[in-house]
Design a protein around this motif. Structure first.
Motif, PDB file in Angstrom:
ATOM      1  N   PHE A  29       0.820  -1.210   0.000  1.00  0.00           N
ATOM      2  CA  PHE A  29       0.000   0.000   0.000  1.00  0.00           C
ATOM      3  C   PHE A  29       0.857   1.264   0.000  1.00  0.00           C
ATOM      4  O   PHE A  29       0.485   2.270  -0.609  1.00  0.00           O
ATOM      5  CB  PHE A  29      -0.946   0.009   1.196  1.00  0.00           C
ATOM      6  N   TYR A  33       0.532   4.135  -2.750  1.00  0.00           N
ATOM      7  CA  TYR A  33       0.250   5.505  -2.306  1.00  0.00           C
ATOM      8  C   TYR A  33       1.294   6.485  -2.831  1.00  0.00           C
ATOM      9  O   TYR A  33       0.961   7.579  -3.320  1.00  0.00           O
ATOM     10  CB  TYR A  33       0.197   5.545  -0.778  1.00  0.00           C
ATOM     11  N   LEU A  76      -6.254   5.295   2.649  1.00  0.00           N
ATOM     12  CA  LEU A  76      -5.051   4.468   2.682  1.00  0.00           C
ATOM     13  C   LEU A  76      -4.107   4.786   3.850  1.00  0.00           C
ATOM     14  O   LEU A  76      -3.577   3.852   4.461  1.00  0.00           O
ATOM     15  CB  LEU A  76      -4.315   4.577   1.345  1.00  0.00           C
ATOM     16  N   VAL A 274     -10.446  -1.866  -3.141  1.00  0.00           N
ATOM     17  CA  VAL A 274      -9.111  -1.515  -3.632  1.00  0.00           C
ATOM     18  C   VAL A 274      -9.188  -1.093  -5.096  1.00  0.00           C
ATOM     19  O   VAL A 274      -8.543  -0.132  -5.522  1.00  0.00           O
ATOM     20  CB  VAL A 274      -8.141  -2.700  -3.451  1.00  0.00           C
ATOM     21  N   VAL A 278      -8.370   2.642  -4.547  1.00  0.00           N
ATOM     22  CA  VAL A 278      -6.916   2.670  -4.428  1.00  0.00           C
ATOM     23  C   VAL A 278      -6.229   2.627  -5.791  1.00  0.00           C
ATOM     24  O   VAL A 278      -5.305   3.408  -6.059  1.00  0.00           O
ATOM     25  CB  VAL A 278      -6.423   1.503  -3.545  1.00  0.00           C
TER      26      VAL A 278
END
Length: 308
Positions: A29, A33, A76, A274, A278
């Motif tokens: 992650f 990010y 996140l 996700v 994300v």
């Protein structure tokens, strides 16, 4: 049974039980990010600094980058912090803030993608009227409407969701606070009002989806009639990235909110979340820059300044 007034914190879903897997999830992650921060940051800087990119298309792309940065930063960092420190808790106010900003930014992004489809339609199907229909004032109004619609949706959904009494504990079956998971903790039929609001939002979403589809039908008809291969290539380079972003965004978020409960599971819920929260902020800059020579040149120029 606890009610909403006695719930001071929620327990988010843990990604793994072993420390090794927790650190693996944290690293994954963190990489996603940082990629989102770098990609969207480059787009923001390139568009702001290069006067050749001060056009409606790149103005909307700048707004999209801002929304992507906001949406991924809403969920996140907290998930990474919980994974790193081996905890699951999030305060009640923090959970409400996550729901508000998630709905706000995702809703605004969907509205903005609809506006961007309109911009593409005017640019290709009505190029002679582009300056009058999509001027700077019109762009500002359309962008403000996109952000405003997301804000109104967020206020309605957050206020209604967190006014519900919670009788099923405080464990959220997701790595962030998501409306369907909060509703599953509510009592009896008290969540029906929020279900009605979600259905209303879904109807508006379907209307935007139909508008986007019809816009692209007209766009592709116009592109295929272009006599010049260079013109067709330029038109496709402008439209295909946007279509790819819209397809990824819509397919995952619609599945997340309208999938039948019979196929729901923790793993599936996390994977879908996700994919719509994300992955898009991380890959959107890559999609938009892959076939866009102007944006590539602006980024190279930016790197050139930074290396001097």
């Amino acid at each position: 049974m606890p009610n909403s007034s006695s719930v001071s914190e929620f327990l988010l879903l843990a990604f793994a039980d072993t420390r090794e897997l927790q650190l693996l999830h944290f690293g994954l992650f963190l990489g996603i990010y940082l990629a989102a921060l770098l990609g969207n940051g480059l787009i923001l800087t390139a568009v702001a600094c290069d006067h050749r990119l001060h056009t409606p298309m790149y103005f909307f792309l700048l707004n999209l980058a801002l929304l992507d940065l906001g949406s991924i930063s809403t969920t996140l960092p907290k998930a990474m912090a919980n994974t790193l420190w081996d905890t699951r808790t999030i305060f009640y106010t923090g959970c409400a803030a996550q729901v508000f900003f998630s709905v706000f930014l995702v809703g605004a992004e969907y509205s903005l993608l609809t506006v961007m489809a309109y911009d593409r339609y005017i640019a290709i199907c009505k190029p002679l009227h582009y300056g009058s229909l999509v001027g700077s004032r019109a762009c500002a109004k359309m962008a403000a409407a996109a952000w405003g619609s997301g804000f109104v949706h967020a206020v309605l959904h957050t206020a209604n969701t967190f006014s519900l009494p919670l009788c099923q504990g405080n464990a959220v079956d997701q790595f962030f606070c998501e409306i369907p998971q909060i509703l599953s903790l509510s009592c009896s039929d008290s969540y029906l009002t929020e279900i009605v609001l979600i259905m209303f939002s879904a109807c508006l979403g379907v209307g935007c989806f139909v508008f986007i589809v019809l816009s692209y039908v007209q766009i592709f008809r116009a592109v295929l009639r272009m006599p010049s291969e260079h013109s067709r290539h330029k038109a496709f380079s402008m439209c295909l990235p946007h279509l790819a972003v819209v397809s990824l965004f819509l397919s995952t978020i619609m599945f997340a909110y309208i999938k039948p409960p019979s196929i729901s599971s923790s793993f599936l819920n996390v994977m879908v979340a996700v994919l719509y929260l994300v992955v898009p902020p991380a890959v959107n800059p890559l999609i938009y820059s892959m076939r866009n020579q102007e944006l590539k040149n602006a980024v190279r120029k930016l790197f050139g300044y930074l290396l001097l």
